[in-house]
Design a protein around this motif. Structure first.
Motif, PDB file in Angstrom:
ATOM      1  N   ARG A  12      -6.251  12.454  16.495  1.00  0.00           N
ATOM      2  CA  ARG A  12      -7.187  11.616  17.270  1.00  0.00           C
ATOM      3  C   ARG A  12      -8.604  11.666  16.692  1.00  0.00           C
ATOM      4  O   ARG A  12      -9.301  10.663  16.671  1.00  0.00           O
ATOM      5  CB  ARG A  12      -7.220  12.051  18.734  1.00  0.00           C
ATOM      6  CG  ARG A  12      -5.967  11.711  19.482  1.00  0.00           C
ATOM      7  CD  ARG A  12      -5.973  10.256  19.897  1.00  0.00           C
ATOM      8  NE  ARG A  12      -4.676   9.899  20.441  1.00  0.00           N
ATOM      9  CZ  ARG A  12      -3.840   9.038  19.886  1.00  0.00           C
ATOM     10  NH1 ARG A  12      -4.165   8.435  18.787  1.00  0.00           N
ATOM     11  NH2 ARG A  12      -2.690   8.769  20.435  1.00  0.00           N
ATOM     12  N   ALA A  19      -1.322   5.121  16.669  1.00  0.00           N
ATOM     13  CA  ALA A  19      -0.406   5.465  17.754  1.00  0.00           C
ATOM     14  C   ALA A  19       0.301   6.775  17.399  1.00  0.00           C
ATOM     15  O   ALA A  19       0.393   7.145  16.231  1.00  0.00           O
ATOM     16  CB  ALA A  19       0.620   4.360  17.965  1.00  0.00           C
ATOM     17  N   GLY A  25       4.922  14.646  24.388  1.00  0.00           N
ATOM     18  CA  GLY A  25       4.016  13.714  25.048  1.00  0.00           C
ATOM     19  C   GLY A  25       4.456  12.267  25.064  1.00  0.00           C
ATOM     20  O   GLY A  25       3.832  11.441  25.719  1.00  0.00           O
ATOM     21  N   GLN A  27       5.137   8.363  23.816  1.00  0.00           N
ATOM     22  CA  GLN A  27       4.342   7.339  23.138  1.00  0.00           C
ATOM     23  C   GLN A  27       2.921   7.332  23.669  1.00  0.00           C
ATOM     24  O   GLN A  27       2.704   7.309  24.870  1.00  0.00           O
ATOM     25  CB  GLN A  27       4.978   5.963  23.372  1.00  0.00           C
ATOM     26  CG  GLN A  27       4.299   4.833  22.642  1.00  0.00           C
ATOM     27  CD  GLN A  27       4.488   4.911  21.140  1.00  0.00           C
ATOM     28  OE1 GLN A  27       5.596   5.139  20.672  1.00  0.00           O
ATOM     29  NE2 GLN A  27       3.426   4.720  20.406  1.00  0.00           N
ATOM     30  N   GLN A  28       1.945   7.329  22.744  1.00  0.00           N
ATOM     31  CA  GLN A  28       0.535   7.281  23.099  1.00  0.00           C
ATOM     32  C   GLN A  28      -0.176   6.375  22.121  1.00  0.00           C
ATOM     33  O   GLN A  28       0.224   6.257  20.970  1.00  0.00           O
ATOM     34  CB  GLN A  28      -0.098   8.668  23.027  1.00  0.00           C
ATOM     35  CG  GLN A  28       0.529   9.679  23.955  1.00  0.00           C
ATOM     36  CD  GLN A  28      -0.093  11.046  23.780  1.00  0.00           C
ATOM     37  OE1 GLN A  28      -1.274  11.168  23.538  1.00  0.00           O
ATOM     38  NE2 GLN A  28       0.719  12.083  23.912  1.00  0.00           N
ATOM     39  N   GLY A  29      -1.234   5.739  22.583  1.00  0.00           N
ATOM     40  CA  GLY A  29      -2.022   4.876  21.716  1.00  0.00           C
ATOM     41  C   GLY A  29      -1.613   3.423  21.843  1.00  0.00           C
ATOM     42  O   GLY A  29      -0.728   3.069  22.618  1.00  0.00           O
TER      43      GLY A  29
END
Length: 51
Positions: A12, A19, A25, A27-29
């Protein structure tokens, strides 16, 4: 979970628009991100077929 959290912090900081798909965690972004990181920090899996 702590290992993945640490890795996500590094990603990050360097690439905030990417992504991430993490084992813990999920899927993020942004769904339409140009780059996606697959994070599974404690697994010995070597082969990913990303399409």
């Amino acid at each position: 979970m702590e290992a993945e959290k640490s890795i996500l912090g590094v990603i990050r900081a360097a690439r905030p628009d990417d992504a991430v798909l993490g084992e813990e965690g999920g899927q993020q972004g942004a769904p339409g991100a140009v780059r996606q990181w697959l994070v599974d920090p404690l697994c010995g899996t070597l082969n990913y077929n990303v399409r």
